[in-house]
Design an enzyme around this catalytic site. Structure first.
Site, PDB file in Angstrom:
ATOM      1  N   GLY A   7      18.485  16.806  10.438  1.00 57.05           N
ATOM      2  CA  GLY A   7      17.141  17.135  10.899  1.00 57.05           C
ATOM      3  C   GLY A   7      16.968  16.725  12.343  1.00 57.05           C
ATOM      4  O   GLY A   7      15.909  16.268  12.767  1.00 57.05           O
ATOM      5  N   THR A   9      16.789  18.426  15.041  1.00 54.48           N
ATOM      6  CA  THR A   9      16.000  19.250  15.955  1.00 54.48           C
ATOM      7  C   THR A   9      14.512  18.922  15.902  1.00 54.48           C
ATOM      8  O   THR A   9      13.751  19.363  16.757  1.00 54.48           O
ATOM      9  CB  THR A   9      16.175  20.754  15.647  1.00 54.48           C
ATOM     10  OG1 THR A   9      15.934  20.966  14.254  1.00 54.48           O
ATOM     11  CG2 THR A   9      17.556  21.221  16.006  1.00 54.48           C
ATOM     12  N   GLY A  10      14.100  18.168  14.893  1.00 55.40           N
ATOM     13  CA  GLY A  10      12.704  17.740  14.829  1.00 55.40           C
ATOM     14  C   GLY A  10      12.412  16.745  15.938  1.00 55.40           C
ATOM     15  O   GLY A  10      13.329  16.127  16.500  1.00 55.40           O
ATOM     16  N   GLY A  13      13.673  13.337  15.015  1.00 61.87           N
ATOM     17  CA  GLY A  13      15.134  13.348  14.994  1.00 61.87           C
ATOM     18  C   GLY A  13      15.733  13.338  16.390  1.00 61.87           C
ATOM     19  O   GLY A  13      16.690  12.618  16.668  1.00 61.87           O
ATOM     20  N   ARG A  84       4.240  16.699   9.483  1.00 61.81           N
ATOM     21  CA  ARG A  84       2.815  16.601   9.186  1.00 61.81           C
ATOM     22  C   ARG A  84       1.998  17.110  10.366  1.00 61.81           C
ATOM     23  O   ARG A  84       2.290  16.810  11.520  1.00 61.81           O
ATOM     24  CB  ARG A  84       2.469  15.131   8.890  1.00 61.81           C
ATOM     25  CG  ARG A  84       1.055  14.904   8.401  1.00 61.81           C
ATOM     26  CD  ARG A  84       0.947  13.573   7.692  1.00 61.81           C
ATOM     27  NE  ARG A  84       1.234  12.450   8.557  1.00 61.81           N
ATOM     28  CZ  ARG A  84       0.316  11.593   9.002  1.00 61.81           C
ATOM     29  NH1 ARG A  84      -0.945  11.757   8.682  1.00 61.81           N
ATOM     30  NH2 ARG A  84       0.661  10.577   9.754  1.00 61.81           N
ATOM     31  N   ASN A  97       9.189  19.201   0.812  1.00 61.02           N
ATOM     32  CA  ASN A  97      10.115  18.234   1.383  1.00 61.02           C
ATOM     33  C   ASN A  97      11.022  17.607   0.331  1.00 61.02           C
ATOM     34  O   ASN A  97      12.175  17.276   0.619  1.00 61.02           O
ATOM     35  CB  ASN A  97       9.350  17.149   2.138  1.00 61.02           C
ATOM     36  CG  ASN A  97       8.909  17.611   3.508  1.00 61.02           C
ATOM     37  OD1 ASN A  97       9.333  18.668   3.979  1.00 61.02           O
ATOM     38  ND2 ASN A  97       8.048  16.853   4.160  1.00 61.02           N
ATOM     39  N   ASN A 122       8.541  12.471   5.203  1.00 58.89           N
ATOM     40  CA  ASN A 122       7.308  12.076   4.511  1.00 58.89           C
ATOM     41  C   ASN A 122       7.019  12.960   3.301  1.00 58.89           C
ATOM     42  O   ASN A 122       7.433  14.114   3.260  1.00 58.89           O
ATOM     43  CB  ASN A 122       6.128  12.147   5.487  1.00 58.89           C
ATOM     44  CG  ASN A 122       5.964  10.861   6.265  1.00 58.89           C
ATOM     45  OD1 ASN A 122       6.075   9.773   5.707  1.00 58.89           O
ATOM     46  ND2 ASN A 122       5.705  10.983   7.555  1.00 58.89           N
ATOM     47  N   ARG A 153       3.177  -1.744  14.518  1.00 58.52           N
ATOM     48  CA  ARG A 153       1.875  -1.379  15.091  1.00 58.52           C
ATOM     49  C   ARG A 153       0.859  -2.497  14.884  1.00 58.52           C
ATOM     50  O   ARG A 153       0.088  -2.833  15.789  1.00 58.52           O
ATOM     51  CB  ARG A 153       1.373  -0.094  14.431  1.00 58.52           C
ATOM     52  CG  ARG A 153       2.093   1.169  14.888  1.00 58.52           C
ATOM     53  CD  ARG A 153       1.763   2.367  14.006  1.00 58.52           C
ATOM     54  NE  ARG A 153       2.294   3.614  14.554  1.00 58.52           N
ATOM     55  CZ  ARG A 153       2.455   4.730  13.864  1.00 58.52           C
ATOM     56  NH1 ARG A 153       2.121   4.759  12.570  1.00 58.52           N
ATOM     57  NH2 ARG A 153       2.935   5.824  14.439  1.00 58.52           N
ATOM     58  N   HIS A 177       3.455   3.624   2.509  1.00 56.36           N
ATOM     59  CA  HIS A 177       3.323   4.070   3.897  1.00 56.36           C
ATOM     60  C   HIS A 177       2.284   5.172   3.870  1.00 56.36           C
ATOM     61  O   HIS A 177       2.583   6.351   3.696  1.00 56.36           O
ATOM     62  CB  HIS A 177       4.656   4.604   4.421  1.00 56.36           C
ATOM     63  CG  HIS A 177       4.552   5.200   5.803  1.00 56.36           C
ATOM     64  ND1 HIS A 177       4.046   4.518   6.874  1.00 56.36           N
ATOM     65  CD2 HIS A 177       4.873   6.445   6.259  1.00 56.36           C
ATOM     66  CE1 HIS A 177       4.065   5.302   7.946  1.00 56.36           C
ATOM     67  NE2 HIS A 177       4.560   6.477   7.592  1.00 56.36           N
TER      68      HIS A 177
END
Length: 320
Positions: A7, A9-10, A13, A84, A97, A122, A153, A177
Site C-alpha cells: 500500500g 502509493t497511499g 505509505g 478515511r 478494508n 483502519n 499526540r 484507536h
C-alpha cells in the site's frame, strides 16, 4: 534488514517509506503497489533517492507489483485499503478494508513466513485481528499501529500546555484507536511528578488549568481535523510507523502502545485486539504489560473491548 510496505502509493505509505529510508537499520525497502500504480511508486522512489543523496544516505529501494518481492522481509507494513475521508468514521471502512487486509495477510504468510506484520489500515484494531487470523501467525508477530500515535499526540498537548519538553511527559492512551480510546490519567506524570499535583503549579505560574476532557477530545478528533484541512494524515502516522519498525529492527525493547491480541492478559479480556502497552523487539511483541487503572479508566477500557469485539465479530461473519 528488509522492510516491505504494502500500500505504498497511499499518502501514509509514501510518507512512511521516506521515514524508513532514512533509518540506518533499514538496508532494503520494498514498495509494493498495484500494477496500475507502479509508475507512481517508481517516481516516489526516485524522489526519495534524491533526498537521501543530499543527506549522504543510501538504501536499496525496490518498487514492484509482484508480491513475491517481499520474500525474506523482516517487517511487512500493511497499509493497503481505502482511506478515511473527512467526517467519516474509521468503522465505516470495515468490510471493504477487511477483505483487502485478509487477502494480503494470507499472501504474506505464504511468501514471507518469518516476517512481522504491522497493520496500519483502519479501523486498525479490527484489521489487526483480521490480519492475525488470516495469516495464521502467532499473536506476537501481528499487531497494529493502535494507540501509539494517539499517545504521542496526547504527550505533545500536555507538553505544550505546561511548557516542558515532550520527553518529560510520561503517559499513554489505551483501548480503541477511535472514540473509545482511554487516557491513563491516573498514571500520567510530568518529570516523574503525577499530573494531579500540577494544579497548584498552574495557579502560581498563571497558566490556565489543564483541561483533560478537552485535550482528549482534541486527540480523538486530531485525525479528522487534519483530514478536513489537508485531505489526509501523513507525517504523524509515518513517523509513528518508523518508530515502531526501528524499535523492532534494533531490538530496543521499548514499551509502546500498539493494537495487540488479548488472551486474558488484561482484565480477563480475550479474543480481541486492543491498544495496550507491550515490550517490542526483534521477535515482535515480547510481552504485554499489566495496566494499573482507576475504576473509571477500567470501566472505559472494558467498554472499548466490548465495542471492538462486537465490531470484529460482525466483520468476521461477513468474511466467513
Amino acid at each position: 534488514m528488509k522492510v516491505s510496505i504494502i500500500g505504498a502509493t497511499g499518502r501514509v505509505g509514501r510518507a512512511a517509506a521516506f521515514c524508513l529510508a532514512e533509518e540506518n537499520s533499514v538496508g532494503k525497502l520494498v514498495l509494493f503497489a498495484r500494477e496500475e500504480s507502479l509508475c507512481k511508486i517508481e517516481g516516489e522512489s526516485l524522489d526519495i533517492y534524491d533526498a537521501l543523496a543530499a543527506k549522504g544516505i543510501y538504501v536499496s529501494i525496490k518498487t514492484t507489483c509482484d508480491l513475491k518481492d517481499i520474500e525474506d522481509s523482516n517487517v511487512v507494513v500493511l497499509s493497503a485499503g481505502i482511506s478515511r475521508k473527512a467526517g467519516e468514521e474509521r468503522e465505516d471502512l470495515g468490510v471493504q478494508n477487511a477483505k483487502i487486509v485478509a487477502e494480503y495477510a494470507k499472501k504474506v504468510a505464504e511468501i514471507a513466513p518469518d516476517a512481522i506484520i504491522l497493520v496500519i489500515t483502519n479501523p486498525v484494531d479490527v484489521m489487526t485481528y483480521v490480519a492475525l487470523k488470516a495469516s495464521g501467525f502467532k499473536k506476537n508477530k501481528v499487531f497494529g499501529l493502535g494507540n501509539h500515535l494517539d499517545s504521542l499526540r496526547f504527550k505533545t498537548y500536555i507538553a505544550k500546555h505546561f511548557h516542558v519538553h515532550v520527553s518529560e511527559i510520561h503517559t499513554r492512551i489505551v483501548g480503541q484507536h477511535g472514540p473509545q480510546m482511554v487516557p491513563l490519567i491516573s498514571s500520567t506524570s510530568i518529570g516523574g511528578i503525577p499530573i494531579e499535583y500540577y494544579s497548584a503549579w498552574d495557579y502560581f505560574t498563571g497558566y490556565e488549568p489543564f483541561d483533560i476532557k478537552k485535550t482528549i477530545e482534541k486527540v480523538k478528533n486530531a485525525g479528522s481535523n487534519i483530514i478536513g484541512k489537508k485531505g489526509a494524515t501523513e507525517y504523524g502516522p509515518a513517523f509513528a510507523i518508523s518508530n515502531i519498525v526501528t524499535t523492532i529492527l534494533n531490538n530496543e525493547n521499548k514499551i509502546l502502545t500498539v493494537s495487540a491480541y488479548l488472551d486474558r492478559d488484561i482484565e480477563g479480556i480475550e479474543d480481541v485486539c486492543l491498544g495496550v502497552p507491550v515490550k517490542l523487539g526483534i521477535d515482535g511483541i515480547k510481552g504485554i504489560l499489566p495496566i494499573k487503572m482507576s475504576e473509571s479508566e477500567r470501566e472505559s477500557f472494558l467498554k472499548a473491548a466490548e465495542i471492538v469485539k462486537k465490531d470484529t465479530d460482525k466483520l468476521m461473519k461477513v468474511l466467513k
